[in-house]
Design a protein around this motif. Structure first.
Motif, PDB file in Angstrom:
ATOM      1  N   PRO A 175     116.869 -44.118  75.576  1.00  0.00           N
ATOM      2  CA  PRO A 175     116.997 -43.958  74.119  1.00  0.00           C
ATOM      3  C   PRO A 175     117.089 -45.289  73.381  1.00  0.00           C
ATOM      4  CG  PRO A 175     119.050 -43.372  75.234  1.00  0.00           C
ATOM      5  CD  PRO A 175     118.014 -43.572  76.303  1.00  0.00           C
ATOM      6  N   TYR A 176     117.704 -46.298  74.039  1.00  0.00           N
ATOM      7  CA  TYR A 176     117.774 -47.593  73.364  1.00  0.00           C
ATOM      8  C   TYR A 176     116.390 -48.246  73.277  1.00  0.00           C
ATOM      9  CZ  TYR A 176     122.853 -47.228  73.364  1.00  0.00           C
ATOM     10  OH  TYR A 176     124.134 -46.804  73.142  1.00  0.00           O
ATOM     11  N   SER A 177     115.496 -47.856  74.202  1.00  0.00           N
ATOM     12  CA  SER A 177     114.103 -48.322  74.067  1.00  0.00           C
ATOM     13  C   SER A 177     113.497 -47.766  72.783  1.00  0.00           C
ATOM     14  CB  SER A 177     113.251 -47.837  75.247  1.00  0.00           C
ATOM     15  OG  SER A 177     113.558 -48.518  76.429  1.00  0.00           O
ATOM     16  N   TYR A 178     113.856 -46.512  72.452  1.00  0.00           N
ATOM     17  CA  TYR A 178     113.357 -45.893  71.217  1.00  0.00           C
ATOM     18  C   TYR A 178     113.766 -46.746  70.009  1.00  0.00           C
ATOM     19  CZ  TYR A 178     112.484 -41.820  68.033  1.00  0.00           C
ATOM     20  OH  TYR A 178     112.037 -40.957  67.062  1.00  0.00           O
ATOM     21  N   PHE A 179     115.036 -47.127  69.958  1.00  0.00           N
ATOM     22  CA  PHE A 179     115.509 -47.920  68.814  1.00  0.00           C
ATOM     23  C   PHE A 179     114.806 -49.292  68.781  1.00  0.00           C
ATOM     24  CE2 PHE A 179     119.686 -45.526  69.805  1.00  0.00           C
ATOM     25  CZ  PHE A 179     119.228 -44.408  69.131  1.00  0.00           C
ATOM     26  N   GLY A 180     114.729 -49.914  69.940  1.00  0.00           N
ATOM     27  CA  GLY A 180     114.094 -51.233  70.003  1.00  0.00           C
ATOM     28  C   GLY A 180     112.623 -51.152  69.622  1.00  0.00           C
ATOM     29  N   THR A 230     108.441 -52.700  66.205  1.00  0.00           N
ATOM     30  CA  THR A 230     107.137 -52.356  65.598  1.00  0.00           C
ATOM     31  C   THR A 230     107.238 -52.406  64.066  1.00  0.00           C
ATOM     32  OG1 THR A 230     107.588 -49.981  65.860  1.00  0.00           O
ATOM     33  CG2 THR A 230     106.195 -51.010  67.530  1.00  0.00           C
ATOM     34  N   ARG A 231     108.405 -52.078  63.512  1.00  0.00           N
ATOM     35  CA  ARG A 231     108.555 -52.219  62.054  1.00  0.00           C
ATOM     36  C   ARG A 231     108.477 -53.693  61.653  1.00  0.00           C
ATOM     37  NH1 ARG A 231     113.543 -47.866  61.067  1.00  0.00           N
ATOM     38  NH2 ARG A 231     112.441 -46.118  62.033  1.00  0.00           N
ATOM     39  N   HIS A 232     109.016 -54.563  62.500  1.00  0.00           N
ATOM     40  CA  HIS A 232     108.985 -56.000  62.168  1.00  0.00           C
ATOM     41  C   HIS A 232     107.590 -56.611  62.310  1.00  0.00           C
ATOM     42  CE1 HIS A 232     113.311 -55.876  61.823  1.00  0.00           C
ATOM     43  NE2 HIS A 232     113.220 -57.048  61.255  1.00  0.00           N
ATOM     44  N   ARG A 233     106.721 -55.903  62.993  1.00  0.00           N
ATOM     45  CA  ARG A 233     105.361 -56.432  63.133  1.00  0.00           C
ATOM     46  C   ARG A 233     104.728 -56.684  61.755  1.00  0.00           C
ATOM     47  NH1 ARG A 233     102.487 -52.398  66.237  1.00  0.00           N
ATOM     48  NH2 ARG A 233     102.801 -53.304  68.277  1.00  0.00           N
ATOM     49  N   THR A 234     105.169 -55.903  60.771  1.00  0.00           N
ATOM     50  CA  THR A 234     104.582 -56.052  59.424  1.00  0.00           C
ATOM     51  C   THR A 234     105.046 -57.348  58.741  1.00  0.00           C
ATOM     52  OG1 THR A 234     106.397 -54.753  58.504  1.00  0.00           O
ATOM     53  CG2 THR A 234     104.382 -53.550  59.042  1.00  0.00           C
ATOM     54  N   LEU A 243     117.653 -57.773  68.485  1.00  0.00           N
ATOM     55  CA  LEU A 243     116.502 -58.164  67.653  1.00  0.00           C
ATOM     56  C   LEU A 243     116.825 -59.289  66.661  1.00  0.00           C
ATOM     57  CD1 LEU A 243     114.584 -54.807  67.045  1.00  0.00           C
ATOM     58  CD2 LEU A 243     113.878 -56.757  68.423  1.00  0.00           C
ATOM     59  N   PRO A 244     118.062 -59.350  66.105  1.00  0.00           N
ATOM     60  CA  PRO A 244     118.343 -60.486  65.217  1.00  0.00           C
ATOM     61  C   PRO A 244     118.211 -61.829  65.941  1.00  0.00           C
ATOM     62  CG  PRO A 244     120.014 -58.769  64.951  1.00  0.00           C
ATOM     63  CD  PRO A 244     119.170 -58.374  66.134  1.00  0.00           C
ATOM     64  N   GLN A 245     118.727 -61.878  67.189  1.00  0.00           N
ATOM     65  CA  GLN A 245     118.626 -63.139  67.949  1.00  0.00           C
ATOM     66  C   GLN A 245     117.169 -63.442  68.307  1.00  0.00           C
ATOM     67  OE1 GLN A 245     120.831 -60.731  68.308  1.00  0.00           O
ATOM     68  NE2 GLN A 245     122.730 -61.367  69.291  1.00  0.00           N
ATOM     69  N   VAL A 246     116.421 -62.381  68.635  1.00  0.00           N
ATOM     70  CA  VAL A 246     115.009 -62.578  68.974  1.00  0.00           C
ATOM     71  C   VAL A 246     114.285 -63.171  67.763  1.00  0.00           C
ATOM     72  CG1 VAL A 246     112.844 -61.352  69.501  1.00  0.00           C
ATOM     73  CG2 VAL A 246     114.935 -60.772  70.742  1.00  0.00           C
ATOM     74  N   PRO A 251     117.056 -52.578  59.577  1.00  0.00           N
ATOM     75  CA  PRO A 251     116.370 -51.400  60.126  1.00  0.00           C
ATOM     76  C   PRO A 251     115.044 -51.065  59.428  1.00  0.00           C
ATOM     77  CG  PRO A 251     118.236 -50.727  58.782  1.00  0.00           C
ATOM     78  CD  PRO A 251     118.310 -52.215  58.876  1.00  0.00           C
ATOM     79  N   MET A 252     114.768 -51.652  58.297  1.00  0.00           N
ATOM     80  CA  MET A 252     113.514 -51.373  57.555  1.00  0.00           C
ATOM     81  C   MET A 252     113.228 -49.872  57.519  1.00  0.00           C
ATOM     82  SD  MET A 252     111.211 -54.478  59.094  1.00  0.00           S
ATOM     83  CE  MET A 252     109.969 -54.579  57.839  1.00  0.00           C
ATOM     84  N   ARG A 253     114.224 -49.117  57.095  1.00  0.00           N
ATOM     85  CA  ARG A 253     114.098 -47.649  57.140  1.00  0.00           C
ATOM     86  C   ARG A 253     112.917 -47.126  56.330  1.00  0.00           C
ATOM     87  NH1 ARG A 253     119.984 -47.867  57.945  1.00  0.00           N
ATOM     88  NH2 ARG A 253     120.291 -48.293  55.745  1.00  0.00           N
ATOM     89  N   GLU A 254     112.469 -47.920  55.353  1.00  0.00           N
ATOM     90  CA  GLU A 254     111.320 -47.470  54.548  1.00  0.00           C
ATOM     91  C   GLU A 254     110.041 -47.399  55.388  1.00  0.00           C
ATOM     92  OE1 GLU A 254     112.892 -50.314  54.317  1.00  0.00           O
ATOM     93  OE2 GLU A 254     111.424 -51.932  54.378  1.00  0.00           O
ATOM     94  N   LYS A 255     110.067 -48.030  56.576  1.00  0.00           N
ATOM     95  CA  LYS A 255     108.872 -48.037  57.442  1.00  0.00           C
ATOM     96  C   LYS A 255     108.869 -46.871  58.432  1.00  0.00           C
ATOM     97  CE  LYS A 255     107.121 -52.083  56.214  1.00  0.00           C
ATOM     98  NZ  LYS A 255     105.930 -52.070  55.375  1.00  0.00           N
TER      99      LYS A 255
END
Ligand SMILES: N[C@@H](CCC(=O)N[C@@H](CS)C(=O)NCC(=O)O)C(=O)O
Length: 242
Positions: A33-38, A43-47, A220-223, A234-238
């Protein structure tokens, strides 16, 4: 001789002109499930990132077997209790419809994800965007509706709902030696770099040298910081599945 010198100089020049861009490899399994969140987060950050991101379906059970990881949260009662709450908490953060499927711990610990993972590899051979759509739809089916995603016929339903063309071919392809090898190679690549859990990331230089390994969707913040890219939360709009 002069011509040879010219070619050597030219190739050196080309190398030095190449931007020294880092890349990210994101290893995931739909059983995690944590893979789902990641997966959603990256993928949202790809934008908003220029950094190329390579998605790598791998076999989490292979990692656990290899590392003999005794620390899986679901195997430790106090961590299991926390994890059940943390999953809901994190899903809310990412804006992901989520409830714990029935008999969750038992299903997670005793079900193999080899079938969906091989189908994801087969889908990726066709088209990475297709693979991502299928992965997202599998997780959505499991966590929004509590429906299982681990057999061929269950995945076939998802492919049908997505109107995937020639889905029978894709299912057949998932049994091929090529697909099995890729899934094994992806898993071995992660294990070879110290992987013990999921999601797992490699940040590499543009020659593929691993500069940093990372465990967890919460890193992800550190990445982003390491990549010199913005972290936008979280870019929830995406979000794609509501
Ligand atoms: N804090 C991490 C937790 C990730 C996690 O617990 N992943 C599980 C699989 S879903 C795992 O690999 N656990 C192995 C371990 O904790 O050693 C996150 O938020 O992503």
């Amino acid at each position: 001789m002069l011509q040879l010198l010219y070619h050597v100089l030219l190739s050196r020049l080309r190398i030095s002109k190449m931007p020294n861009r880092k890349q990210v490899k994101f290893f995931f399994d739909v059983i995690s499930p944590y893979s789902y969140f990641g997966f959603e987060g990256i993928t949202r950050h790809r934008t908003v990132w220029k950094t190329p991101i390579q998605m790598k379906p791998f076999f989490f059970a292979g990692v656990v077997r290899h590392t003999e990881n005794p620390g899986l949260p679901l195997r430790v009662p106090i961590k299991e209790k926390y994890m059940h709450k943390d999953l809901l908490f994190s899903a809310q953060y990412w804006g992901i419809p989520f409830r714990l499927p029935k008999d969750y711990t038992n299903v997670m610990l005793n079900t193999s994800s080899i079938v969906p993972q091989r189908i994801l590899v087969a889908a990726q051979l066709r088209d990475n965007a297709l693979m991502e759509d299928v992965a997202r739809a599998l997780w959505h089916r499991f966590y929004a509706y509590g429906k299982p995603i681990f057999t061929k016929s269950q995945v076939a339903e998802v492919l049908r709902d997505l109107h995937v063309k020639n889905s029978d071919e894709l299912l057949m392809m998932s049994d091929s030696a090529e697909v099995k090898n890729i899934l094994r190679e992806n898993t071995d690549e992660a294990i070879g770099n110290g992987c013990f859990g999921a999601p797992w990331m490699h940040i590499t230089d543009n020659h593929g040298k691993v500069l940093q390994t990372v465990f967890g969707s919460d890193r992800l913040p550190q990445v982003a910081d390491f990549l010199d890219e913005p972290f936008k939360g979280p870019m929830r709009e995406k979000k794609q599945n509501a």
